[in-house]
Design an enzyme around this catalytic site. Structure first.
Site, short mmCIF file in Angstrom:
data_model
loop_
_atom_site.label_atom_id
_atom_site.label_comp_id
_atom_site.label_asym_id
_atom_site.label_seq_id
_atom_site.Cartn_x
_atom_site.Cartn_y
_atom_site.Cartn_z
N CYS A 165 -5.67 -2.42 13.39
CA CYS A 165 -7.13 -1.77 13.95
C CYS A 165 -7.76 -1.04 12.58
CB CYS A 165 -6.68 -0.83 14.89
SG CYS A 165 -8.34 -0.25 15.77
N TYR A 166 -8.42 -1.65 11.77
CA TYR A 166 -8.91 -1.18 10.32
C TYR A 166 -9.26 0.18 10.34
CZ TYR A 166 -8.93 -6.19 8.94
OH TYR A 166 -8.42 -7.30 8.64
N ASN A 221 -2.42 4.73 0.31
CA ASN A 221 -3.16 4.23 1.28
C ASN A 221 -2.23 3.57 2.52
OD1 ASN A 221 -3.12 2.22 -0.69
ND2 ASN A 221 -4.66 1.29 0.26
N VAL A 222 -2.65 3.61 3.64
CA VAL A 222 -1.77 3.34 4.66
C VAL A 222 -2.88 2.60 5.69
CG1 VAL A 222 -0.16 3.47 6.83
CG2 VAL A 222 -0.05 5.00 4.54
N ASN A 278 -3.86 -0.23 8.79
CA ASN A 278 -3.53 -0.81 10.10
C ASN A 278 -4.37 -1.99 10.53
OD1 ASN A 278 -4.09 -0.51 13.27
ND2 ASN A 278 -2.35 1.32 12.57
N GLU A 295 -5.99 9.72 -0.85
CA GLU A 295 -6.27 10.96 -1.24
C GLU A 295 -5.92 11.99 0.02
OE1 GLU A 295 -9.19 8.46 -3.53
OE2 GLU A 295 -8.01 8.13 -1.69
#
Length: 148
Positions: A64-65, A59-60, A62, A72
């Site tokens: 800005c959610y 997972n990445v 940010n 995946e």
């Protein structure tokens, strides 16, 4: 004495033995690369193609959610960008004490590439359960529905 029922036969194409252990290992290794400063919830995924290649993702997040991406979908996008569109299995790893499951958005993205593949949901201790994608997203909508 009582006899135990035989374990269910593995699904055709389901990884076994060393290939399965490698898939599970790759999902745990991918988790180490997670960029999750906001949720502090690292997730790793490893995707097995029909040709036997493994693509991993994490997972990445940010600031800005809504621009973050799940492990995946990262693994799927990496595989697609390398020309792979047929998948046999995915393993997902997290630090949860319970089995990690893909979010709804990931289930739909996974569904784009069929329902007949396995998803290994793991716990932090390495134990897992296997679900068919069609079990995780029943009564799903896919590419073939647009051709009707």
């Amino acid at each position: 004495g009582r006899q135990r029922p035989a374990p269910p036969a593995p699904h055709p194409g389901q990884p076994q033995g060393e290939p399965l252990q490698l898939l599970l290992h790759c999902s745990r290794e991918a988790k180490k690369c997670a960029y999750c400063p906001y949720s502090r919830f690292p997730v790793g995924a490893a995707l097995l193609t029909a040709g036997g290649e493994i693509f991993s993702g994490c997972n990445v997040e940010n600031a800005c959610y809504s621009l973050g991406v799940c492990a995946e979908r990262t693994a799927i996008q990496k595989a697609i960008s390398e020309g792979h569109t047929s998948f046999r299995a995915m393993a997902i790893a997290s630090d949860m004490g319970d089995f990690i499951t893909p979010c709804g958005a990931c289930r739909q993205v996974m569904r784009e590439f069929g329902t007949d593949w396995d998803v290994y949901l793991t716990k932090a201790d390495g134990t897992y359960i296997v679900k068919r994608l069609e079990e995780l997203l029943p009564l799903s909508f896919g590419p073939e529905d647009l051709k009707k």
